[in-house]
Scaffold this motif. Structure first.
Motif, short mmCIF file in Angstrom:
data_model
loop_
_atom_site.label_atom_id
_atom_site.label_comp_id
_atom_site.label_asym_id
_atom_site.label_seq_id
_atom_site.Cartn_x
_atom_site.Cartn_y
_atom_site.Cartn_z
N PRO A 189 0.83 -1.21 0.00
CA PRO A 189 0.00 0.00 0.00
C PRO A 189 0.86 1.26 0.00
N PRO A 190 0.45 2.29 -0.70
CA PRO A 190 1.24 3.53 -0.72
C PRO A 190 1.09 4.32 0.57
N GLY A 191 2.12 5.06 0.93
CA GLY A 191 2.04 5.92 2.10
C GLY A 191 2.17 5.16 3.41
N ASN A 192 1.97 5.89 4.49
CA ASN A 192 2.14 5.32 5.83
C ASN A 192 0.84 5.24 6.62
N THR A 193 -0.25 5.69 6.03
CA THR A 193 -1.54 5.64 6.73
C THR A 193 -2.29 4.37 6.35
N PRO A 194 -3.10 3.84 7.27
CA PRO A 194 -3.88 2.63 6.98
C PRO A 194 -4.80 2.85 5.78
N ARG A 195 -4.94 1.81 4.96
CA ARG A 195 -5.77 1.91 3.77
C ARG A 195 -6.77 0.76 3.76
N TYR A 196 -7.87 0.96 3.06
CA TYR A 196 -8.88 -0.08 2.98
C TYR A 196 -9.33 -0.25 1.53
N CYS A 197 -9.86 -1.43 1.23
CA CYS A 197 -10.32 -1.75 -0.11
C CYS A 197 -11.69 -1.13 -0.34
N ASN A 198 -11.87 -0.42 -1.43
CA ASN A 198 -13.14 0.22 -1.72
C ASN A 198 -14.23 -0.75 -2.12
N ALA A 199 -13.86 -2.00 -2.40
CA ALA A 199 -14.86 -3.01 -2.76
C ALA A 199 -15.43 -3.70 -1.53
N CYS A 200 -14.55 -4.15 -0.64
CA CYS A 200 -15.00 -4.94 0.52
C CYS A 200 -14.84 -4.22 1.85
N GLU A 201 -14.22 -3.05 1.85
CA GLU A 201 -14.03 -2.24 3.05
C GLU A 201 -13.07 -2.86 4.05
#
Length: 236
Positions: free
Chosen positions: A74-86
């Motif tokens: 994942p890019p960056g250092n902040t938590p990310r989530y999938c826009n399909a399944c959240e």
């Protein structure tokens, strides 16, 4: 083209194509899978086929202005989530730099329609009807039957699997789960039916088949029904 053995940038050994009815954790996207995979027998390193043979970039019908690039992390250092399944993104991902959207590889490749000749399920970005799992509207992407009787969030399918597998232990370094895909009995919401008898039974059978198709797609193998493992979902 069929690939039976590949080299992959994420691993030092060659990976061979296999098929398993046991759940595995993909070492690329960190999500659960079943069915087709590429595996290193030396290190027990597993990849979904979507993670083993990714596209450099993809477009998606739900995000017509986006261009998703495949990234190993994942890019960056902040938590990310999938826009399909959240769900959290912790490994391989398709990322759109302009809008910041992220998709798990398996979510990005979810078929727009699942069809076995009896049940047709269509993928929607948002559905106004309540989900048969959580009873809520909207939320994540959803599969909905053409008859509009069955609607299930992609997020809820993943939650069903996590809940069913909760407490299963890894055996040492073998990374084999204790059992196969668990029963999903009682996981769907029960709604009152006007009809009785055979019609209700048929409705349950069709709902179970719908879930079976969706699970197969979410786990990264939409072309194959894991019939011996997740068949008869609603009948026992």
């Amino acid at each position: 083209m069929n690939y039976h053995e590949i080299s992959h940038f994420s691993h030092q050994h060659k990976l061979k194509y296999e098929y398993t009815e046991f759940p595995f954790k993909c070492d690329g996207c960190k999500e659960v899978g079943i069915g087709s995979l590429f595996k290193c027998s030396t290190c027990d390193y597993d990849l979904h086929t979507h993670c083993a043979l990714p596209s450099t970039s993809i477009c998606h019908l739900f995000y017509t202005k986006c261009s998703f690039q495949f990234l190993p992390r994942p890019p960056g250092n902040t938590p990310r989530y999938c826009n399909a399944c959240e769900k959290d993104v912790t490994g391989f991902v398709y990322h759109c730099n302009s809008c910041g959207f992220d998709l798990h590889p398996c979510c990005a490749k979810l078929p727009m329609m699942l069809d076995d000749g009896e049940v047709k399920l269509y993928l929607y970005r948002k559905v106004s009807a309540p989900c048969h799992r959580c009873g809520r509207k909207g939320r994540s992407w959803s599969y909905r039957s053409s008859c509009k009787k069955y609607n299930l969030h992609v997020a809820c399918v993943k939650e069903m699997l996590v809940e069913s597998w909760h407490g299963y232990l890894w055996r040492g370094n073998s990374r084999k789960l204790e059992t196969r895909i668990p029963s999903l009995k009682y996981t769907l919401q029960t709604y009152p039916h006007k009809s009785k008898g055979k019609k209700v039974q048929k409705c349950c059978e069709m709902a179970g088949l719908a879930v079976q198709f969706i699970i197969s797609a979410v786990l990264g193998d939409p072309t194959t029904l894991i019939a011996g493992v997740i068949g008869m979902l609603m009948s026992k």
